[in-house]
Design a protein around this motif. Structure first.
Motif, PDB file in Angstrom:
ATOM      1  N   ASP A 254      -5.316 -10.160  -2.013  1.00 23.57           N
ATOM      2  CA  ASP A 254      -5.492 -10.818  -0.723  1.00 23.57           C
ATOM      3  C   ASP A 254      -5.412  -9.797   0.413  1.00 23.57           C
ATOM      4  N   PRO A 255      -6.040 -10.087   1.535  1.00 22.10           N
ATOM      5  CA  PRO A 255      -6.127  -9.097   2.625  1.00 22.10           C
ATOM      6  C   PRO A 255      -4.777  -8.598   3.125  1.00 22.10           C
ATOM      7  N   GLU A 256      -3.777  -9.480   3.176  1.00 22.15           N
ATOM      8  CA  GLU A 256      -2.472  -9.055   3.684  1.00 22.15           C
ATOM      9  C   GLU A 256      -1.834  -8.017   2.769  1.00 22.15           C
ATOM     10  N   LEU A 257      -1.835  -8.289   1.452  1.00 17.53           N
ATOM     11  CA  LEU A 257      -1.270  -7.333   0.512  1.00 17.53           C
ATOM     12  C   LEU A 257      -2.091  -6.051   0.500  1.00 17.53           C
ATOM     13  N   LYS A 258      -3.399  -6.172   0.544  1.00 16.53           N
ATOM     14  CA  LYS A 258      -4.270  -4.990   0.579  1.00 16.53           C
ATOM     15  C   LYS A 258      -3.907  -4.095   1.758  1.00 16.53           C
ATOM     16  N   GLY A 259      -3.676  -4.714   2.904  1.00 17.79           N
ATOM     17  CA  GLY A 259      -3.310  -3.932   4.079  1.00 17.79           C
ATOM     18  C   GLY A 259      -1.994  -3.205   3.904  1.00 17.79           C
ATOM     19  N   ARG A 260      -1.001  -3.875   3.294  1.00 20.54           N
ATOM     20  CA  ARG A 260       0.303  -3.231   3.064  1.00 20.54           C
ATOM     21  C   ARG A 260       0.165  -2.065   2.093  1.00 20.54           C
ATOM     22  N   ILE A 261      -0.580  -2.289   1.025  1.00 16.52           N
ATOM     23  CA  ILE A 261      -0.770  -1.229   0.033  1.00 16.52           C
ATOM     24  C   ILE A 261      -1.448  -0.017   0.661  1.00 16.52           C
ATOM     25  N   GLU A 262      -2.483  -0.247   1.438  1.00 16.21           N
ATOM     26  CA  GLU A 262      -3.207   0.874   2.047  1.00 16.21           C
ATOM     27  C   GLU A 262      -2.348   1.630   3.050  1.00 16.21           C
ATOM     28  N   GLU A 263      -1.550   0.904   3.825  1.00 15.36           N
ATOM     29  CA  GLU A 263      -0.660   1.561   4.782  1.00 15.36           C
ATOM     30  C   GLU A 263       0.360   2.444   4.076  1.00 15.36           C
ATOM     31  N   VAL A 264       0.953   1.918   3.001  1.00 16.46           N
ATOM     32  CA  VAL A 264       1.932   2.692   2.243  1.00 16.46           C
ATOM     33  C   VAL A 264       1.278   3.908   1.594  1.00 16.46           C
ATOM     34  N   ALA A 265       0.063   3.743   1.071  1.00 17.30           N
ATOM     35  CA  ALA A 265      -0.628   4.861   0.426  1.00 17.30           C
ATOM     36  C   ALA A 265      -0.873   5.997   1.404  1.00 17.30           C
ATOM     37  N   LYS A 266      -1.286   5.681   2.610  1.00 16.29           N
ATOM     38  CA  LYS A 266      -1.526   6.719   3.613  1.00 16.29           C
ATOM     39  C   LYS A 266      -0.236   7.432   3.999  1.00 16.29           C
ATOM     40  N   LYS A 267       0.840   6.676   4.142  1.00 18.11           N
ATOM     41  CA  LYS A 267       2.131   7.301   4.463  1.00 18.11           C
ATOM     42  C   LYS A 267       2.582   8.215   3.327  1.00 18.11           C
ATOM     43  N   ALA A 268       2.339   7.814   2.085  1.00 23.14           N
ATOM     44  CA  ALA A 268       2.705   8.648   0.936  1.00 23.14           C
ATOM     45  C   ALA A 268       1.890   9.933   0.927  1.00 23.14           C
ATOM     46  N   TRP A 269       0.588   9.831   1.213  1.00 23.28           N
ATOM     47  CA  TRP A 269      -0.287  11.009   1.303  1.00 23.28           C
ATOM     48  C   TRP A 269       0.289  12.035   2.277  1.00 23.28           C
ATOM     49  N   HIS A 270       0.648  11.578   3.465  1.00 30.85           N
ATOM     50  CA  HIS A 270       1.166  12.491   4.480  1.00 30.85           C
ATOM     51  C   HIS A 270       2.557  13.011   4.126  1.00 30.85           C
ATOM     52  N   ALA A 271       3.389  12.175   3.511  1.00 30.78           N
ATOM     53  CA  ALA A 271       4.751  12.596   3.156  1.00 30.78           C
ATOM     54  C   ALA A 271       4.735  13.741   2.151  1.00 30.78           C
ATOM     55  N   ILE A 272       3.787  13.718   1.229  1.00 27.05           N
ATOM     56  CA  ILE A 272       3.699  14.761   0.203  1.00 27.05           C
ATOM     57  C   ILE A 272       2.902  15.959   0.701  1.00 27.05           C
ATOM     58  N   GLY A 273       2.008  15.738   1.656  1.00 33.09           N
ATOM     59  CA  GLY A 273       1.169  16.826   2.161  1.00 33.09           C
ATOM     60  C   GLY A 273      -0.109  17.010   1.371  1.00 33.09           C
ATOM     61  N   CYS A 274      -0.672  15.906   0.869  1.00 36.01           N
ATOM     62  CA  CYS A 274      -1.901  15.976   0.083  1.00 36.01           C
ATOM     63  C   CYS A 274      -3.059  16.514   0.920  1.00 36.01           C
ATOM     64  N   ARG A 275      -4.059  17.033   0.216  1.00 37.42           N
ATOM     65  CA  ARG A 275      -5.252  17.558   0.874  1.00 37.42           C
ATOM     66  C   ARG A 275      -6.464  17.314  -0.021  1.00 37.42           C
ATOM     67  N   GLY A 276      -7.577  16.974   0.585  1.00 36.75           N
ATOM     68  CA  GLY A 276      -8.818  16.819  -0.169  1.00 36.75           C
ATOM     69  C   GLY A 276      -8.943  15.468  -0.847  1.00 36.75           C
ATOM     70  N   TYR A 277      -8.192  15.287  -1.922  1.00 37.35           N
ATOM     71  CA  TYR A 277      -8.232  14.020  -2.646  1.00 37.35           C
ATOM     72  C   TYR A 277      -6.915  13.837  -3.394  1.00 37.35           C
ATOM     73  N   ALA A 278      -6.561  12.584  -3.639  1.00 37.20           N
ATOM     74  CA  ALA A 278      -5.301  12.295  -4.333  1.00 37.20           C
ATOM     75  C   ALA A 278      -5.328  10.848  -4.810  1.00 37.20           C
ATOM     76  N   ARG A 279      -4.340  10.501  -5.615  1.00 38.26           N
ATOM     77  CA  ARG A 279      -4.164   9.118  -6.054  1.00 38.26           C
ATOM     78  C   ARG A 279      -2.700   8.747  -5.912  1.00 38.26           C
ATOM     79  N   VAL A 280      -2.450   7.545  -5.396  1.00 38.76           N
ATOM     80  CA  VAL A 280      -1.100   7.021  -5.272  1.00 38.76           C
ATOM     81  C   VAL A 280      -0.980   5.810  -6.192  1.00 38.76           C
ATOM     82  N   ASP A 281       0.026   5.811  -7.048  1.00 32.67           N
ATOM     83  CA  ASP A 281       0.264   4.691  -7.958  1.00 32.67           C
ATOM     84  C   ASP A 281       1.416   3.857  -7.434  1.00 32.67           C
TER      85      ASP A 281
END
Length: 333
Positions: A254-281
């Motif tokens: 559902d859109p609400e959960l999708k939005g939460r998941i995407e927000e958390v994924a972006k924060k995780a990307w920045h917290a780790i310092g990813c570059r180029g491409y990555a996957r968050v589980d």
């Protein structure tokens, strides 16, 4: 479509210094990926060399001047040694190469699950409660709230994850910690097992773009504690786990959960310092709360792997995906 000289770099190991003999399957999985990436780049017009290294990367790269070659980095280490993947990236940077994927600092941080969880927590990224255990005796007196999943602290590709990884009592926990210490020669990370849905979120770009979400289908497993992506589920085609953990992409969410998941994924990307491409589980509990359980800086790019599954759902061909990842490196993302 493209022009330039690209070195597709991958590791080749004939044996492992630790772990189970079957773990070599994960080490060898990169070989087919390297040749698929090379074929895609040639199709796009690039001059390509595929180079495997089994000793030191410095000698392997000596014939390829960094001013002439960009490295498509698929190096994942050698013989199962700890933190070799990060060292490869550090060496590439020190030698002056432009290369795909994340820098060594991000790879090292994501590989050490305890350090990664500390970084995620500092950034306000939800991750399951956990404890690092360096001796089975450290289990004594600890009273966790519910089942735990126990992992080697510094492995990826589901290495060390199997049917006995989810534990429900102190005896099982001590046994699993002892197994990881003895077999993988490292501490064990025990984290709260989140019973619920599992999502893989593929990201790429500068301010990262999120590709269509993917969800692991665990419907064949009646026992919630068996709903994990084990080593068998990833690497053993004849196993029940492999045959019964299909991935749905795009995920039905559902859109609400999708939005939460995407927000958390972006924060995780920045917290780790990813570059180029990555996957968050992530695991999502029964109340709809997402928890990051893994950040993979340089995920598998094989044609049958999850990152391309997400890219294909977004409308990319395999060649287009590979070329975009390369161009992100060329542009210095």
């Amino acid at each position: 479509m493209g022009a330039g000289k690209v070195l597709v770099l991958y590791n080749y190991s004939q044996h492992l210094v630790k772990g189970e003999p079957k773990d070599i399957l994960a080490e060898h999985g990169v070989i087919a990926c390297a040749h698929a990436v090379a074929a895609a780049l040639r199709e796009a017009g690039y001059t390509v060399e595929v180079v495997a290294f089994s000793t030191d990367i410095e000698a392997t790269l000596a014939p390829y001047p960094p001013k002439e070659w960009i490295v498509f980095n698929l190096g994942e280490g050698l013989e199962g040694r700890l933190f070799e993947e990060a060292r490869i990236a550090w060496a590439l940077e020190a030698m002056g190469y432009r290369f795909t994927g994340s820098p060594g600092e991000a790879i090292a941080l994501s590989t050490n699950k305890a350090k990664a969880k500390e970084a995620l927590a500092r950034a306000g990224v939800p991750t399951p409660p956990w404890k690092l255990l360096r001796d089975p005796a450290e289990v004594d007196g600890w009273r966790p709230d519910g089942p735990l999943i126990v992992k080697p602290v510094s492995e990826d590709a589901s290495i060390g994850i199997g049917a006995s990884s989810v534990v429900t009592d102190p005896h099982q926990l001590r046994e699993r910690v002892a197994y990881i210490l003895n077999r993988y020669r490292q501490a064990a990370l025990a984290e709260k097992f989140i019973s619920g849905r599992e999502f893989n979120i593929s990201l790429w770009g500068n301010e990262p773009e999120i590709l269509p979400l993917a969800e692991v289908d665990f419907s064949a497993f009646a026992n919630p504690l068996e709903r994990i992506v084990s080593f068998a589920a990833k690497w053993e085609p004849d196993s029940f786990e492999y045959k019964n953990t299909p991935v749905i992409c795009p995920a039905v969410v559902d859109p609400e959960l999708k939005g939460r998941i995407e927000e958390v994924a972006k924060k995780a990307w920045h917290a780790i310092g990813c570059r180029g491409y990555a996957r968050v589980d992530m695991r999502v509990d029964t109340e709809g709360n997402p928890y990051v359980v893994e950040v993979n800086c340089n995920p598998d790019l094989s044609p049958d792997a999850g990152f391309y599954r997400a890219a294909r759902a977004a409308g990319y061909t395999y060649t287009e995906m590979v070329v975009r990842i390369l161009r992100l490196a060329v542009e210095g993302v």
